[in-house]
Design a protein around this motif. Structure first.
Motif, PDB file in Angstrom:
ATOM      1  N   ASP A 128       0.820  -1.172  -0.040  1.00  0.00           N
ATOM      2  CA  ASP A 128      -0.100  -0.075  -0.107  1.00  0.00           C
ATOM      3  C   ASP A 128       1.029   1.247   0.013  1.00  0.00           C
ATOM      4  OD1 ASP A 128      -2.195  -1.590  -0.126  1.00  0.00           O
ATOM      5  OD2 ASP A 128      -2.723  -1.341   2.019  1.00  0.00           O
ATOM      6  N   ARG A 129       1.938   1.004   0.819  1.00  0.00           N
ATOM      7  CA  ARG A 129       2.902   2.509   0.839  1.00  0.00           C
ATOM      8  C   ARG A 129       3.498   2.548  -0.364  1.00  0.00           C
ATOM      9  NH1 ARG A 129       3.826   0.423   6.084  1.00  0.00           N
ATOM     10  NH2 ARG A 129       5.653  -0.355   5.692  1.00  0.00           N
ATOM     11  N   GLU A 130       3.865   1.411  -1.053  1.00  0.00           N
ATOM     12  CA  GLU A 130       4.579   1.359  -2.289  1.00  0.00           C
ATOM     13  C   GLU A 130       3.516   2.083  -3.353  1.00  0.00           C
ATOM     14  OE1 GLU A 130       5.581   0.358  -6.353  1.00  0.00           O
ATOM     15  OE2 GLU A 130       4.179  -0.907  -5.088  1.00  0.00           O
TER      16      GLU A 130
END
Length: 179
Positions: free
Chosen positions: A102-104
């Protein structure tokens, strides 16, 4: 009967668990699904699924639950036999992996937005830089053609034209880059 290992996994003494149903040890919002699962066991359906429980200390315990029904000789449901394997670490690793993904994805989307903003900026900048150069280029071309222009001024005008040509090429390169 309460299996001592299951009691240990949940942080209870077996005697604290006897007489209670499995949904007593589930997370509150998971209990309705646990009731449905138990009803399926009563109907004779065996199953394997991931199940989350709340330990006595409040922490979560993820298990792979495997459950079979128990019937008496008359076929009446008398209980269920459940087997549980602790998969808490696997679930944590999956959650961490998902959080990283999700962060990526968010970082990639942010980078794409920044790249698009940069492209728009370069296109506008190139246009804004080129617009005022047009009259300068035309004026320099006229001056270079002027027959009465002194040689020292003609050299200066030629130097200005070369520098304007260089700047125009740089602006063209910016436009190409933004495309």
């Amino acid at each position: 009967y309460v299996n001592r290992r299951m009691a240990e996994l949940l942080g209870y003494a077996p005697e604290e668990m006897v007489g209670r149903v499995h949904t007593d040890f589930m997370w509150e919002h998971d209990r309705p699904k646990g009731d449905v699962d138990m009803e399926r066991r009563r109907e004779g359906t065996a199953a394997v699924w991931d199940q989350r429980y709340r330990r006595k200390d409040g922490s979560e315990l993820w298990t792979v639950a495997s459950c079979s029904t128990l019937h008496d000789t008359a076929g009446k449901f008398v209980g269920a036999l459940g087997m549980f394997t602790d998969i808490t670490e696997r679930k944590r690793a999956e959650a961490e992996r998902q959080a990283l993904l999700d962060r990526e994805r968010a970082a990639r989307a942010e980078a794409e937005k920044a790249n698009e903003a940069k492209d728009r900026f370069l296109a506008v900048l190139s246009h804004e830089l080129r617009t005022p150069l047009s009259p300068v280029v035309m004026t320099i071309a006229e001056l270079e053609q002027h027959p009465t222009l002194p040689d020292d001024v003609r050299e200066s005008v030629s130097m200005v034209r070369r520098n304007i040509d260089l700047e125009t090429r740089l602006i063209d390169d910016l436009l190409d880059l933004s495309r």
